[in-house]
Scaffold this motif. Structure first.
Motif, PDB file in Angstrom:
ATOM      1  N   ARG A 141      -5.530  21.306  -4.591  1.00 15.17           N
ATOM      2  CA  ARG A 141      -5.914  20.029  -3.975  1.00 15.17           C
ATOM      3  C   ARG A 141      -6.579  19.138  -5.017  1.00 15.17           C
ATOM      4  NH1 ARG A 141      -8.389  17.958   1.221  1.00 15.17           N
ATOM      5  NH2 ARG A 141      -7.714  19.782   2.368  1.00 15.17           N
TER       6      ARG A 141
ATOM      7  N   ASN B  79      -4.157   4.403  -9.563  1.00 15.94           N
ATOM      8  CA  ASN B  79      -5.091   3.293  -9.725  1.00 15.94           C
ATOM      9  C   ASN B  79      -4.948   2.658 -11.105  1.00 15.94           C
ATOM     10  OD1 ASN B  79      -7.268   1.703  -8.626  1.00 15.94           O
ATOM     11  ND2 ASN B  79      -8.580   2.684 -10.155  1.00 15.94           N
TER      12      ASN B  79
ATOM     13  N   ASN C  91      -1.672  11.373  11.757  1.00 13.46           N
ATOM     14  CA  ASN C  91      -0.488  12.222  11.629  1.00 13.46           C
ATOM     15  C   ASN C  91      -0.746  13.592  12.247  1.00 13.46           C
ATOM     16  OD1 ASN C  91      -1.545  14.047   9.473  1.00 13.46           O
ATOM     17  ND2 ASN C  91      -1.637  12.108   8.392  1.00 13.46           N
ATOM     18  N   LEU C  92       0.334  14.189  12.682  1.00 13.28           N
ATOM     19  CA  LEU C  92       0.237  15.434  13.431  1.00 13.28           C
ATOM     20  C   LEU C  92      -0.377  16.550  12.596  1.00 13.28           C
ATOM     21  CD1 LEU C  92       0.855  16.823  16.079  1.00 13.28           C
ATOM     22  CD2 LEU C  92       3.178  17.237  15.284  1.00 13.28           C
ATOM     23  N   GLY C  93      -0.049  16.575  11.299  1.00 15.59           N
ATOM     24  CA  GLY C  93      -0.572  17.636  10.432  1.00 15.59           C
ATOM     25  C   GLY C  93      -2.085  17.655  10.398  1.00 15.59           C
TER      26      GLY C  93
ATOM     27  N   GLU D 159      -8.547   3.028   2.200  1.00 18.28           N
ATOM     28  CA  GLU D 159      -8.661   2.082   1.100  1.00 18.28           C
ATOM     29  C   GLU D 159      -7.936   0.793   1.457  1.00 18.28           C
ATOM     30  OE1 GLU D 159      -6.949   3.102  -2.800  1.00 18.28           O
ATOM     31  OE2 GLU D 159      -8.981   3.695  -3.376  1.00 18.28           O
ATOM     32  N   TYR D 160      -8.533  -0.338   1.077  1.00 11.55           N
ATOM     33  CA  TYR D 160      -7.908  -1.638   1.298  1.00 11.55           C
ATOM     34  C   TYR D 160      -7.984  -2.441   0.010  1.00 11.55           C
ATOM     35  CZ  TYR D 160      -8.470  -0.602   6.282  1.00 11.55           C
ATOM     36  OH  TYR D 160      -8.427  -0.021   7.519  1.00 11.55           O
ATOM     37  N   PHE D 161      -7.271  -3.555  -0.008  1.00  9.64           N
ATOM     38  CA  PHE D 161      -7.376  -4.450  -1.158  1.00  9.64           C
ATOM     39  C   PHE D 161      -7.775  -5.828  -0.659  1.00  9.64           C
ATOM     40  CE2 PHE D 161      -6.870  -5.884  -5.360  1.00  9.64           C
ATOM     41  CZ  PHE D 161      -6.274  -7.143  -5.311  1.00  9.64           C
TER      42      PHE D 161
ATOM     43  N   ARG E 213      -3.047  12.448   1.524  1.00 13.73           N
ATOM     44  CA  ARG E 213      -3.210  13.605   2.395  1.00 13.73           C
ATOM     45  C   ARG E 213      -2.815  14.857   1.642  1.00 13.73           C
ATOM     46  NH1 ARG E 213      -5.141  11.432   6.368  1.00 13.73           N
ATOM     47  NH2 ARG E 213      -4.198   9.688   7.434  1.00 13.73           N
TER      48      ARG E 213
ATOM     49  N   LYS F 221     -10.368  -3.420  -4.783  1.00 10.16           N
ATOM     50  CA  LYS F 221     -10.144  -2.430  -3.721  1.00 10.16           C
ATOM     51  C   LYS F 221     -11.482  -2.101  -3.097  1.00 10.16           C
ATOM     52  CE  LYS F 221      -7.086   0.633  -5.940  1.00 10.16           C
ATOM     53  NZ  LYS F 221      -6.281   1.849  -5.932  1.00 10.16           N
TER      54      LYS F 221
ATOM     55  N   GLU G  56       0.847  -1.186   0.000  1.00 10.19           N
ATOM     56  CA  GLU G  56       0.000   0.000   0.000  1.00 10.19           C
ATOM     57  C   GLU G  56       0.880   1.233   0.000  1.00 10.19           C
ATOM     58  OE1 GLU G  56      -1.163  -0.708   4.624  1.00 10.19           O
ATOM     59  OE2 GLU G  56      -1.931   1.098   3.679  1.00 10.19           O
TER      60      GLU G  56
ATOM     61  N   PHE H  38      -1.364   0.863 -10.923  1.00 12.19           N
ATOM     62  CA  PHE H  38      -1.245  -0.160  -9.878  1.00 12.19           C
ATOM     63  C   PHE H  38      -2.620  -0.421  -9.259  1.00 12.19           C
ATOM     64  CE2 PHE H  38       3.196   0.412 -10.274  1.00 12.19           C
ATOM     65  CZ  PHE H  38       3.429   1.780 -10.353  1.00 12.19           C
ATOM     66  N   PRO H  39      -3.485  -1.094  -9.978  1.00 12.52           N
ATOM     67  CA  PRO H  39      -4.888  -1.237  -9.549  1.00 12.52           C
ATOM     68  C   PRO H  39      -5.088  -2.006  -8.252  1.00 12.52           C
ATOM     69  CG  PRO H  39      -4.474  -2.494 -11.566  1.00 12.52           C
ATOM     70  CD  PRO H  39      -3.240  -1.723 -11.285  1.00 12.52           C
ATOM     71  N   LYS H  40      -4.062  -2.778  -7.827  1.00  7.93           N
ATOM     72  CA  LYS H  40      -4.266  -3.537  -6.594  1.00  7.93           C
ATOM     73  C   LYS H  40      -3.652  -2.882  -5.385  1.00  7.93           C
ATOM     74  CE  LYS H  40      -4.306  -7.759  -9.188  1.00  7.93           C
ATOM     75  NZ  LYS H  40      -5.052  -8.970  -9.095  1.00  7.93           N
ATOM     76  N   MET H  41      -3.154  -1.675  -5.548  1.00 14.15           N
ATOM     77  CA  MET H  41      -2.455  -1.023  -4.451  1.00 14.15           C
ATOM     78  C   MET H  41      -3.332   0.022  -3.770  1.00 14.15           C
ATOM     79  SD  MET H  41       1.284   0.756  -4.627  1.00 14.15           S
ATOM     80  CE  MET H  41       0.761   2.231  -5.476  1.00 14.15           C
ATOM     81  N   PRO H  42      -3.755  -0.256  -2.525  1.00 11.04           N
ATOM     82  CA  PRO H  42      -4.580   0.737  -1.826  1.00 11.04           C
ATOM     83  C   PRO H  42      -3.768   1.987  -1.500  1.00 11.04           C
ATOM     84  CG  PRO H  42      -4.547  -1.354  -0.644  1.00 11.04           C
ATOM     85  CD  PRO H  42      -3.507  -1.437  -1.696  1.00 11.04           C
ATOM     86  N   ILE H  43      -4.440   3.126  -1.550  1.00 12.21           N
ATOM     87  CA  ILE H  43      -3.755   4.402  -1.373  1.00 12.21           C
ATOM     88  C   ILE H  43      -4.338   5.172  -0.203  1.00 12.21           C
ATOM     89  CG2 ILE H  43      -3.294   6.618  -2.496  1.00 12.21           C
ATOM     90  CD1 ILE H  43      -3.980   5.010  -5.125  1.00 12.21           C
ATOM     91  N   THR H  44      -3.465   5.760   0.597  1.00 18.50           N
ATOM     92  CA  THR H  44      -3.905   6.719   1.611  1.00 18.50           C
ATOM     93  C   THR H  44      -3.328   8.059   1.205  1.00 18.50           C
ATOM     94  OG1 THR H  44      -3.871   5.032   3.329  1.00 18.50           O
ATOM     95  CG2 THR H  44      -3.842   7.321   4.062  1.00 18.50           C
TER      96      THR H  44
ATOM     97  N   PHE I 148       5.053  16.822   9.335  1.00 11.53           N
ATOM     98  CA  PHE I 148       3.706  16.734   9.876  1.00 11.53           C
ATOM     99  C   PHE I 148       2.795  15.757   9.136  1.00 11.53           C
ATOM    100  CE2 PHE I 148       4.292  19.715  13.089  1.00 11.53           C
ATOM    101  CZ  PHE I 148       4.988  20.815  12.615  1.00 11.53           C
ATOM    102  N   TYR I 149       3.169  15.389   7.930  1.00  4.23           N
ATOM    103  CA  TYR I 149       2.356  14.449   7.172  1.00  4.23           C
ATOM    104  C   TYR I 149       3.252  13.320   6.666  1.00  4.23           C
ATOM    105  CZ  TYR I 149      -1.065  18.286   6.990  1.00  4.23           C
ATOM    106  OH  TYR I 149      -1.955  19.288   7.321  1.00  4.23           O
ATOM    107  N   PRO I 150       3.727  12.467   7.571  1.00  6.87           N
ATOM    108  CA  PRO I 150       4.647  11.405   7.158  1.00  6.87           C
ATOM    109  C   PRO I 150       4.022  10.552   6.051  1.00  6.87           C
ATOM    110  CG  PRO I 150       4.218  11.311   9.535  1.00  6.87           C
ATOM    111  CD  PRO I 150       3.350  12.380   8.980  1.00  6.87           C
TER     112      PRO I 150
ATOM    113  N   THR J   8       1.205   5.434   0.974  1.00  3.84           N
ATOM    114  CA  THR J   8       0.692   6.650   1.614  1.00  3.84           C
ATOM    115  C   THR J   8       1.406   7.829   0.994  1.00  3.84           C
ATOM    116  OG1 THR J   8       0.314   5.503   3.699  1.00  3.84           O
ATOM    117  CG2 THR J   8       0.484   7.895   3.808  1.00  3.84           C
TER     118      THR J   8
END
Lengths: 206, 373
Positions: A16, A27, B336-338, B297-299, A38, B306, A3, A30-36, A57-59, A5
């Motif tokens: 944004r 997507n 996360n802190l942000g 999101e998960y797979f 920010r 997904k 996955e 890499f259609p099988k890779m879940p994304i997070t 602040f946004y690792p 991030t």
């Protein structure tokens, strides 16, 4: 890779909307890779501080740094960003620059229906004259054009224009574009996709 | 100390039970204590974690046979088998006293309350007959009768004065609170009396005041459920008073760090869960008490697709990130802190609209001096 991030650090809050493009591309590749994902909201003005604070602040696994090319060349902007990145990098994050030629709005001038929906008039009969894709990166006034097209599609008397939210229109247009595949004809997008592919492959090797 | 797991499957517009399990993971006191990761006093742990059944499986699922089994507490005890496909309710909900652990868990869960306090219900007077065993309903009905019962069961004056003291943090000039019986029609009505002589029955009190009173009554009612859920306690409350409401909610919950345990009169297991949109609330709660809901999101390998689901993120460096509960199969990733800071600050540039007249926050005297307050 299991996955991903990512954090998007952009020039302004309306950029944004680029997250729709990033998510679509990830997507698609890499259609099988879940994304997070920010969006870094930071008040610092200077790019070096913004980059430093974004990963603090946004690792993330990947930091996307957006800068409009505007009147400079792609290479110049890229070098600017990379210079600051060298000092700011903390753990093993990767950085990918997003540099639309000329500005973000250029990448949203590809879909008529999206503009009609953003204008609030889905059945608009007005002909929407989008610039040709091959000319898009040379186009001098993408932002004004986008706003005007939306106003025209709205097709209301002046006082009814209150229903039109031009502030957020980039988001509305982006949300309604299902596929950004047309952008693959643009040099700035090709460079972006190339860097993204390489980076994700590199990350999956670990 | 038991764990209850329920997995539901939604297929063709119908809901089925895919898995139901009630187990005791830790058979001895030291293990139980070790695996409750929040801060607790040994007095509380001793009072709450000792004892229990000699077996550790009370409800289990047999995937192959497609059945769910209910077990008695003793070794060699009876077992009841339910075919999964035929189940229209959980096995737990059918447990009778012959299956003591399952039964107690069922009763426990039935006592949990989701408060959806309705002003119209809280304003009502109650029939005198309802005073026996009256408890606050989820909508706030029987507020008067419940207060009346509690005043009778405890020291009358102390009970009402405690309410007055609590409510005074929210409302000025309260002299007394009392539930009075109207002899003619035998109704119980809650009255608020002010120092200036004004007397108001419940039906003239504001939404915020009544909600607060309902919570203050709950604090003193040990018969109420072990879990109280409340949505957006900040609604209708002046920002400066939000701390008062948070304090009251904290009083309802039992403080597990407390060294004084009164088994007879206190509800050692009482918890409160709230949801909130207010940064003012989030600022005031202890850091390990916050979980931020996000869509992630998960797979799924099995269906090769997904999907999105809610994840509840704790704050970094709290007991919630410093432990990994065994029955979770994903690593809990902290917020996360942000995101936390942007939320606490509360400003949203994106949706800002330029106004012709200066906004309040754009005034010079505000901009210059806000940092002093």
């Amino acid at each position: 890779m299991n996955e991903l991030t990512y954090t998007l650090l952009a020039d302004g809050t309306s950029d944004r909307a680029l997250m729709h493009i990033i998510n679509w591309l990830l997507n698609d590749l890499f259609p099988k890779m879940p994304i997070t994902s920010r969006f870094a909201t930071l008040l610092n003005r200077k790019l070096d501080e913004r980059i430093e604070n974004a990963i603090k602040f946004y690792p993330c696994d990947v930091l996307f740094v957006h800068r409009d090319a505007e009147n400079e060349s792609y290479e110049k902007r890229k070098n600017e960003i990379e210079r600051f990145w060298k000092d700011a990098k903390m753990n093993n994050e990767r950085m990918i620059p997003i540099i639309p030629i000329r500005i973000t709005e250029t990448w949203f001038l590809i879909n008529e229906q999206a503009i009609k929906l953003a204008s609030g008039n889905p059945n608009s009969k007005i002909k929407i004259n989008l610039p040709k894709i091959s000319e898009l990166e040379k186009f001098k006034t993408p932002k004004e054009t986008l706003f005007n097209l939306i106003r025209e599609a709205n097709d209301s008397k002046k006082r009814n224009m209150k229903n039109l939210d031009l502030n957020n229109c980039r988001q509305r247009v982006a949300e309604n574009i299902e596929s950004f595949a047309l952008l693959r004809e643009l040099s700035s997008f090709q460079k972006f996709e190339h860097l993204l592919q390489n980076t994700v492959f590199e990350l999956s090797k670990k | 100390m038991v764990t209850y797991i329920l997995v539901l499957k939604y297929v063709d517009e119908d809901v089925f039970i895919e898995k139901e399990e009630l187990i005791s993971q830790y058979s001895n006191f030291p293990d139980r204590k070790k695996n409750l990761f929040f801060e607790k006093s040994s007095q509380w742990a001793n009072a709450v974690l000792k004892g229990g059944a000699s077996t550790n499986k009370f409800i289990s699922t047999d995937k192959e046979k497609q059945t769910i089994n209910l077990y008695q507490d003793k070794r060699g005890g009876r077992q009841y088998t339910y075919p999964m496909k035929k189940l229209r309710r959980t096995v737990l909900s059918s447990a009778t006293a012959e299956y003591p652990t399952a039964y107690v868990v069922k009763k426990e869960m039935m006592s949990w309350m989701i408060l959806q306090l309705e002003v119209s219900d809280m304003r009502k007077s109650d029939d005198f007959e309802t005073r026996h065993n009256a408890t606050l309903s989820e909508t706030g009905k029987y507020l008067a009768a419940t207060a009346y019962r509690l005043a009778l069961e405890n020291d009358n004056d102390k009970f009402y004065q405690t309410l007055v003291n609590k409510l005074s943090a929210l409302v000025d000039n309260i002299k007394s609170i009392e539930v009075e019986k109207d002899d003619k029609r035998s109704f119980l009505t809650l009255f608020l009396k002010f120092r200036d002589g004004m007397e108001l029955p419940a039906r003239y009190l504001s939404d915020g005041t009544l909600r607060f009173l309902a919570l203050a009554v709950l604090v003193q009612d040990n018969k109420s459920g072990n879990l109280i859920c409340l949505e957006e306690p900040e609604n209708g409350i002046h920002p400066a008073k939000i701390i008062t409401v948070i304090n009251l909610l904290r009083d309802i919950a039992f403080d597990t760090k407390s060294k004084e345990i009164d088994l007879l009169n206190e509800n050692l297991l009482r918890q409160v869960i709230i949801n909130t949109h207010s940064p003012l609330v989030v600022r005031e709660v202890p850091e390990s008490n916050v979980l931020v809901a996000e869509i992630k999101e998960y797979f799924d390998e099995k269906y090769d697709t997904k999907y999105k689901a809610a994840i509840f993120r704790p704050l970094n460096n709290t007991w919630r990130t410093n432990c990994i509960p065994e029955f979770y199969d994903y690593k809990v990733r902290a917020l996360n802190l942000g995101t936390l800071l942007a939320y606490l600050k509360g400003e949203n540039e994106e949706n800002e609209v330029k106004t012709k007249e200066k906004k309040v926050k754009e005034r010079q005297d505000v901009k210059e001096n806000l940092k002093l307050f």
